[in-house]
Design a protein around this motif. Structure first.
Motif, PDB file in Angstrom:
ATOM      1  N   UNK A 141      14.767 -10.416 -23.215  1.00  0.00           N
ATOM      2  CA  UNK A 141      14.221  -9.907 -21.956  1.00  0.00           C
ATOM      3  C   UNK A 141      15.320  -9.830 -20.897  1.00  0.00           C
ATOM      4  N   UNK A 142      15.342  -8.757 -20.066  1.00  0.00           N
ATOM      5  CA  UNK A 142      16.328  -8.693 -18.975  1.00  0.00           C
ATOM      6  C   UNK A 142      16.178  -9.886 -18.037  1.00  0.00           C
ATOM      7  N   UNK A 143      17.271 -10.281 -17.419  1.00  0.00           N
ATOM      8  CA  UNK A 143      17.273 -11.487 -16.591  1.00  0.00           C
ATOM      9  C   UNK A 143      16.303 -11.399 -15.412  1.00  0.00           C
ATOM     10  N   UNK A 144      16.246 -10.299 -14.629  1.00  0.00           N
ATOM     11  CA  UNK A 144      15.267 -10.253 -13.508  1.00  0.00           C
ATOM     12  C   UNK A 144      13.831 -10.415 -13.992  1.00  0.00           C
ATOM     13  N   UNK A 145      13.506  -9.759 -15.103  1.00  0.00           N
ATOM     14  CA  UNK A 145      12.142  -9.885 -15.613  1.00  0.00           C
ATOM     15  C   UNK A 145      11.860 -11.313 -16.081  1.00  0.00           C
ATOM     16  N   UNK A 146      12.887 -11.962 -16.646  1.00  0.00           N
ATOM     17  CA  UNK A 146      12.708 -13.339 -17.101  1.00  0.00           C
ATOM     18  C   UNK A 146      12.425 -14.268 -15.920  1.00  0.00           C
ATOM     19  N   UNK A 147      13.156 -14.082 -14.794  1.00  0.00           N
ATOM     20  CA  UNK A 147      12.933 -14.949 -13.636  1.00  0.00           C
ATOM     21  C   UNK A 147      11.545 -14.704 -13.022  1.00  0.00           C
ATOM     22  N   UNK A 148      11.058 -13.455 -13.057  1.00  0.00           N
ATOM     23  CA  UNK A 148       9.695 -13.186 -12.560  1.00  0.00           C
ATOM     24  C   UNK A 148       8.669 -13.891 -13.440  1.00  0.00           C
ATOM     25  N   UNK A 149       8.927 -13.888 -14.740  1.00  0.00           N
ATOM     26  CA  UNK A 149       8.028 -14.589 -15.643  1.00  0.00           C
ATOM     27  C   UNK A 149       8.022 -16.090 -15.356  1.00  0.00           C
ATOM     28  N   UNK A 150       9.201 -16.652 -15.101  1.00  0.00           N
ATOM     29  CA  UNK A 150       9.280 -18.081 -14.781  1.00  0.00           C
ATOM     30  C   UNK A 150       8.523 -18.389 -13.502  1.00  0.00           C
ATOM     31  N   UNK A 151       8.662 -17.531 -12.487  1.00  0.00           N
ATOM     32  CA  UNK A 151       7.980 -17.770 -11.213  1.00  0.00           C
ATOM     33  C   UNK A 151       6.470 -17.711 -11.383  1.00  0.00           C
ATOM     34  N   UNK A 152       5.969 -16.728 -12.145  1.00  0.00           N
ATOM     35  CA  UNK A 152       4.523 -16.645 -12.384  1.00  0.00           C
ATOM     36  C   UNK A 152       4.020 -17.871 -13.130  1.00  0.00           C
ATOM     37  N   UNK A 153       4.823 -18.333 -14.103  1.00  0.00           N
ATOM     38  CA  UNK A 153       4.423 -19.512 -14.871  1.00  0.00           C
ATOM     39  C   UNK A 153       4.358 -20.753 -13.986  1.00  0.00           C
ATOM     40  N   UNK A 154       5.319 -20.887 -13.092  1.00  0.00           N
ATOM     41  CA  UNK A 154       5.309 -22.033 -12.182  1.00  0.00           C
ATOM     42  C   UNK A 154       4.131 -21.981 -11.220  1.00  0.00           C
ATOM     43  N   UNK A 155       3.768 -20.795 -10.753  1.00  0.00           N
ATOM     44  CA  UNK A 155       2.613 -20.679  -9.861  1.00  0.00           C
ATOM     45  C   UNK A 155       1.330 -21.073 -10.578  1.00  0.00           C
ATOM     46  N   UNK A 156       1.196 -20.623 -11.821  1.00  0.00           N
ATOM     47  CA  UNK A 156       0.020 -21.016 -12.587  1.00  0.00           C
ATOM     48  C   UNK A 156      -0.015 -22.528 -12.807  1.00  0.00           C
ATOM     49  N   UNK A 157       1.166 -23.109 -13.118  1.00  0.00           N
ATOM     50  CA  UNK A 157       1.217 -24.559 -13.315  1.00  0.00           C
ATOM     51  C   UNK A 157       0.895 -25.291 -12.021  1.00  0.00           C
ATOM     52  N   UNK A 158       1.336 -24.754 -10.856  1.00  0.00           N
ATOM     53  CA  UNK A 158       1.022 -25.378  -9.577  1.00  0.00           C
ATOM     54  C   UNK A 158      -0.453 -25.358  -9.276  1.00  0.00           C
ATOM     55  N   UNK A 159      -1.084 -24.248  -9.582  1.00  0.00           N
ATOM     56  CA  UNK A 159      -2.527 -24.163  -9.357  1.00  0.00           C
ATOM     57  C   UNK A 159      -3.271 -25.140 -10.254  1.00  0.00           C
ATOM     58  N   UNK A 160      -2.849 -25.243 -11.509  1.00  0.00           N
ATOM     59  CA  UNK A 160      -3.474 -26.204 -12.409  1.00  0.00           C
ATOM     60  C   UNK A 160      -3.273 -27.641 -11.919  1.00  0.00           C
ATOM     61  N   UNK A 161      -2.079 -27.922 -11.410  1.00  0.00           N
ATOM     62  CA  UNK A 161      -1.821 -29.259 -10.881  1.00  0.00           C
ATOM     63  C   UNK A 161      -2.694 -29.558  -9.679  1.00  0.00           C
TER      64      UNK A 161
END
Length: 686
Positions: free
Chosen positions: A457-477
């Motif tokens: 995956x291209x690096x910008x798309x990878x960082x967007x994926x990481x940010x979305x994953x962290x937001x989901x984890x924050x909401x779950x927390x």
């Protein structure tokens, strides 16, 4: 008639006037012949010497090396004989070249000796110093039938024409040759007419080679003294006591008193700035080696513990995916990459570092012995200046100090340079090993990365994926935190015992309420002056630093014993005033600085932190009767309000208080700060 030739016959008893001329010519011819023979002897014996050295190396040593005898120390036997052969070959070529100079041959020979003097002195110093050890090896091999048979087989196979009985026949040749140079030159000098330029040049050459031999002998003596004292002795207490006698005790007492007089300034110390600078650098290098060895040993111990298998630890059961691939990568690194790194670390860093540390033992012993001999030297010098003479043993002791000092001054510069060079190589190897480890881990990780679903995956798309994953984890927390708070039972308070209440009151009266702290977890003292405390115990803070300036260890009063406690296990103590219904939220300014992350969840609320206002009051510890209109009377136990903890002049002996609406001064020592006691009492966390 007389013969016409009668008058030509000399009269009886008269000398021939040309006889002395004939004798002078004959003497000059004899001197010239002897001179030519002496020069030929010098050149021919040098050629024979070089030939024997070549036999010793190319035939004898090579034949012994092929046998690969483990008990045969070839380096100890032949020392630096390679350097001697290389030097002698060049020297022989120079001697042979002087033959073409005809009348200037003697000047050429003299110049050649003076040019080679320093180099000869250097190589022969090393060989002559190790020659005695070589003889000891030869003697030990004679007592071993198997080794002696192998050596004799080599001699018979390589040099049968010499009829040599052992290796000493060849090993003694360099020692004999260097001592023979002054004799050969002296023989040429004897047959050279005085007053000529050749005579002066030869005299200088003879002096140079005699001085070289003297320097070699002195260096050999210094090395013998050093060998005697630079061995580290590991003696038991019984052995040390057995060595004590009247002479040794008197000598050590004299040295100790001399050292005390140095430190007190009663006597001046012999100064040697050159040696002091060398010793300072040596001690610095030695401490660096010791520190690096200690750190590498600790590093290897941690690495060893890391690589020890732990069969009692069960891995988590993971489904197919990135987590399992990471687990496989970690197992491969633990099984293959890190053990190989440990082996290379041991071979390229640890073992050379241990050898370097062992190299320092001898010089360290010699430096210590030099101080002892210096104290003896100064004591004998004083006695010599008073009495005018010393005994033979005292003269030997002075010479021992001079020999040790001269050897250290001559050898320490090169030794320091060599140790720094080796230390740099060890550090360089350590850096290269870590670079190789990082490269190997990165290589293995890249291979696993290609198998991951997001590996390409291209690096910008990878960082967007990481940010979305962290937001989901924050909401779950956030959801988990809210659910956890709804089911968490209220904190249970446990009243203090009467003894604990008395101890708290004592701490408050001694140190004040703002010095009280509570232990958040059990503390087990592991160092001197450390306290062992239980969770919930109340202490008073005395100092926020230990004796070494460490702010992570605080000095506290535990109501009797005083000692140090980790600062991280203490929190300010506040008495609980019943179950609190409201919670105070700390403001943004009061929240300590937190580590900044690249992502924070805006929806997640901050966790609520409960704060309690300490409840203390000032009471009269003793009754007091006012003696002037500016004072106010008190009854023991009566609550008071302190308006100013001092009088108008700033004296803290008097305090301005308010009692029942009246204001006035009372003695400060009559006032006591105590906690407010409510029906709920004191409490500690369960």
């Amino acid at each position: 008639m007389a013969s016409p030739h009668a008058e030509e016959l000399p009269a009886e008893g008269t000398a021939d006037p040309d006889a002395h001329i004939y004798e002078e010519v004959t003497l000059c011819e004899r001197m010239e012949l002897s001179q030519r023979l002496a020069v030929e002897e010098l050149i021919t014996t040098e050629a024979s010497y070089v030939h024997n050295l070549q036999l010793c190396l190319s035939d004898i040593r090579a034949h012994l090396q092929q046998k690969q005898l483990p008990d045969l120390d070839l380096e100890g036997l032949f020392s630096n004989i390679d350097d001697i052969l290389h030097l002698s070959r060049r020297f022989l070529r120079g001697l042979e070249a002087t033959a073409a100079q005809e009348h200037d041959q003697l000047l050429g020979i003299s110049t050649l000796f003076q040019e080679f003097k320093e180099e000869m002195e250097t190589v022969y110093k090393t060989y002559c110093t190790s020659y005695d050890n070589a003889l000891l090896l030869v003697e030990s091999y004679r007592k071993d039938p198997r080794l002696q048979e192998e050596i004799m087989d080599t001699l018979n196979a390589t040099v049968p024409h010499t009829s040599a009985s052992d290796l000493s026949f060849f090993l003694v040749m360099p020692v004999q040759r260097v001592t023979k140079y002054p004799l050969l030159l002296g023989k040429i000098l004897e047959n050279t007419p005085a007053g000529t330029s050749a005579h002066q040049a030869l005299a200088a050459a003879v002096s140079a080679m005699a001085q070289a031999n003297a320097n070699i002998n002195e260096y050999k003596r210094q090395r013998e003294v050093a060998t005697k004292y630079n061995k580290a002795e590991h003696l038991t207490l019984r052995d040390r006591l057995a060595r004590l006698n009247t002479h040794s005790i008197a000598k050590k007492t004299t040295r100790l008193s001399r050292l005390f007089m140095h430190e007190a300034g009663f006597v001046s110390k012999t100064e040697d700035k050159e040696y002091d600078n060398l010793e300072e650098k040596f001690q610095s290098v030695a401490s660096s080696v010791a520190a690096l060895k200690e750190n590498v040993a600790s590093y290897m111990a941690h690495l060893e513990a890391f690589l020890v298998p732990a069969p009692h630890k069960q891995e988590l059961q993971m489904e197919e995916g990135p987590a399992q691939q990471y687990q496989h990568l970690a197992e491969h690194l633990h099984r293959a990459v890190f053990p190989e790194f440990k082996q290379r670390l041991d071979r390229l860093v640890w073992q050379p570092l241990c050898s370097l540390s062992e190299m320092l033992v001898g010089p360290q012993q010699l430096v210590k012995k030099r101080l002892d001999k210096l104290l003896d030297y100064e004591e004998i010098q004083e006695r010599k200046s008073e009495l005018g003479s010393v005994t033979y043993d005292e003269e030997a002791a002075m010479n021992t100090y001079l020999a040790i000092n001269a050897l250290l001054v001559a050898e320490l510069p090169r030794f320091n340079q060599l140790v720094v060079q080796l230390l740099g190589q060890v550090l360089g190897s350590l850096c290269v090993l870590h670079q190789d480890l990082a490269a190997e881990v990165l290589h293995e990780a890249e291979k696993e990365l290609k198998q991951l679903p997001h590996g390409h995956m291209p690096l910008p798309a990878f960082w967007r994926l990481v940010e979305d994953t962290l937001q989901q984890a924050g909401a779950q927390l956030c959801t988990f935190t809210q659910a956890f708070e709804t089911v968490t039972p209220s904190p249970v308070t446990q009243p203090l015992t009467a003894a604990e209440e008395r101890k708290v009151l004592s701490l408050v009266s001694k140190h004040g309420p703002d010095k009280l702290y509570q232990v958040t977890s059990n503390v087990s003292g592991s160092k001197d002056l450390d306290l062992t405390l239980q969770r919930g115990q109340i202490v008073a803070l005395l100092q926020r630093v230990d004796t070494k300036g460490n702010t992570s260890r605080w000095l506290v009063d535990a109501g009797g014993p005083r000692g140090f406690v980790p600062a991280g296990k203490l929190q300010p103590y506040s008495p609980v005033q019943g179950q609190q219904t409201g919670m105070q939220m700390p403001t943004q300014e009061s929240v300590p600085d937190r580590r900044r992350h690249s992502y924070t969840s805006p929806e997640a609320p901050r966790p609520q932190v409960a704060t309690f206002t300490p409840a203390f009051q000032m009471v009269a510890g003793f009754s007091f009767t006012a003696r002037s209109p500016q004072e106010v009377s008190l009854q023991a136990g009566q609550p008071v309000v302190v308006l100013e903890p001092h009088d108008k002049k700033g004296s803290k002996e008097w305090s301005l208080v308010e009692v029942n609406g009246q204001r006035g001064y009372v003695p400060s020592s009559y006032l006591v700060t105590v906690p407010v006691q409510e029906p709920m009492g004191w409490s500690v966390p369960v």
